[in-house]
Design an enzyme around this catalytic site. Structure first.
Site, short mmCIF file in Angstrom:
data_model
loop_
_atom_site.label_atom_id
_atom_site.label_comp_id
_atom_site.label_asym_id
_atom_site.label_seq_id
_atom_site.Cartn_x
_atom_site.Cartn_y
_atom_site.Cartn_z
N SER B 26 50.91 46.30 38.84
CA SER B 26 51.69 45.13 39.26
C SER B 26 51.86 44.20 38.09
CB SER B 26 50.96 44.36 40.35
OG SER B 26 51.08 44.98 41.58
N HIS B 40 58.99 40.13 38.97
CA HIS B 40 57.89 40.88 39.57
C HIS B 40 58.26 42.36 39.58
CE1 HIS B 40 56.59 42.78 43.52
NE2 HIS B 40 55.47 42.66 42.89
N TYR B 43 54.57 49.31 40.99
CA TYR B 43 54.73 50.73 41.31
C TYR B 43 53.37 51.26 41.73
CZ TYR B 43 59.23 49.88 39.42
OH TYR B 43 60.47 49.31 39.23
N ARG B 212 39.15 43.11 45.19
CA ARG B 212 39.07 42.23 44.03
C ARG B 212 40.13 41.13 44.19
NH1 ARG B 212 40.74 41.46 38.83
NH2 ARG B 212 39.08 40.68 37.50
N VAL B 213 39.69 39.96 44.71
CA VAL B 213 40.62 38.90 45.08
C VAL B 213 41.43 38.41 43.89
CG1 VAL B 213 40.76 36.56 46.01
CG2 VAL B 213 39.22 38.21 47.05
N GLU B 214 40.81 38.32 42.73
CA GLU B 214 41.54 37.84 41.55
C GLU B 214 42.74 38.74 41.22
OE1 GLU B 214 41.12 34.97 39.74
OE2 GLU B 214 39.65 34.39 41.24
N SER B 215 42.59 40.04 41.43
CA SER B 215 43.71 40.96 41.18
C SER B 215 44.81 40.76 42.22
CB SER B 215 43.24 42.41 41.24
OG SER B 215 42.28 42.66 40.25
#
Lengths: 254, 254
Positions: B26, B40, B43, B212-215
């Site tokens: 992303s 943005h 894939y 993984r919230v940050e991702s």
């Protein structure tokens, strides 16, 4: 929901839905100064009526009140959290000593940002489905008659100014740094995350055709910030870290 | 989802779930300059395998690709939207003339902020469940074999730089006013609303234990703004209003 209101017909008995009345008031204050906490209060009333008895004064099939008030600081002043909680505890205790402990815990559970593993703020009180019948979370030692429940809710409404305004007066003009403002905006990002991802009222509202979006989203802050892998709040000894500690481990404030 | 992958066992046939492989990339860019649009691209590839044949090279029960790329300006430069769309149309047309029209429409439908009745931006392409079997939205005139679909997705990935960087180069250093910055931040509030309220990937991600919230939340802008009953964008003749017109009525850009 229906589990809490057994006098309501089952969906198969009322396939076209039922007439209802709903009223609510919401209040959210996001001060500019990072030392002054955000405050939120909401009180609501629902009533479902029998369409076959529309002109009868006794046509109410189910009624309930919900609501609460909570405090969301960016910087932790324990005395502020204690004052806020004490004010609501006093208002609750006038009706029943059983209320505040239950409503305090319910608030911590409701305003929980599960994907962050932290609460939105230092809590306050929260309740739903307050009516005359048996309640899944509350003892019978509480206002039960409709007039008594309404008096309780009015009393909580009246507690907002003494709970919050003294804190605001003390914090609104404190000197603050750009770093403190930055932290405040990161915390407001978390407020946005809670309201858009988790808050039931917001989610239901946005899915309702014809809903007034500006009213639903008035709870959002003027500005919010996101930082990828921010290190702010990670140092347990910093002022930011001291807030994080109580958001990760809710505290008894009174 | 299963309707698109009929080779997958039904849930009752695999009560413990199935082994899977997932990979994705992303990319989200939120430029500071309000004249430079947000871009943005994403894939992704999924594969579900048969646990009873774990050491067989033919143990894949279902596989599919998804993805897309879209452009979100705060100020409308029609030539930018046309260039972005034309670049992806050219990349699609090399595989089939049927692809771009379907993927363009799908993008407008997917990036729709239903509670605001507007799209997130001026669109691009979007697709999901691209595999060898029958597809609910696409004709058979498209890459079907796994290697061909992968080549198509790689080609779309390679189109991002020529689609976006020329626009960014042209807009990133334009002079802008505080009012234009304010409008950009309001539009970024809408970006947050889409991602947190509607985006399937974000919603699924945040509900996944251990995610993984940050991702997941790296797609959010650095700063977003909300104004109650803002009048910005309401004047159809203003530069802000010209953007709103195409968000409310998606346009064919090529």
């Amino acid at each position: 929901m229906r589990a809490d209101h057994t006098s309501m017909p089952l969906p198969e008995d009322a396939p076209g839905g039922l007439p209802f009345f709903a009223a609510g008031i919401s209040l959210v204050i996001h001060p500019r100064n990072p030392h002054a906490p955000t405050a939120h209060a909401n009180y609501r009333y629902f009533e479902i009526t029998d369409p076959a008895a529309s002109d009868s004064p006794t046509n109410v099939l189910a009624w309930w009140f919900g609501g609460g008030a909570d405090l969301t600081p960016s910087y932790l002043y324990p005395a502020d959290a204690t004052h806020f909680h004490q004010t609501y505890k006093t208002a609750c205790d006038a009706f029943s000593a059983d209320l505040y402990p239950s409503l305090k815990t319910w608030c911590d559970e409701y305003f929980y940002i599960s994907h962050r593993k932290e609460t939105r703020g230092v809590g306050g009180i929260f309740f739903d489905d307050l009516h005359q019948g048996q309640h899944q979370r509350l003892t019978e030692n509480r206002p039960r008659e409709q007039a008594d429940v309404f008096a309780f809710v009015q009393s909580l409404g009246a507690a907002f100014v003494p709970a919050y305004v003294p804190i605001l007066s003390q914090r609104a003009n404190m000197v603050y740094t750009p770093l403190q403002r930055r932290w405040q905006l990161i915390r407001r990002g978390r407020y946005v995350e809670f309201n858009l991802v988790h808050d039931r009222g917001t989610k239901f509202g946005l899915m309702t055709p014809g809903a007034r979006v500006e009213s639903i989203l008035m709870s959002l802050p003027e500005i919010a910030r996101w930082e990828y892998m921010s290190d702010m709040g990670e140092d347990a000894l910093s002022e930011e870290g001291k807030l994080m500690e109580v958001l990760r481990n809710p505290r008894q404030w009174v």
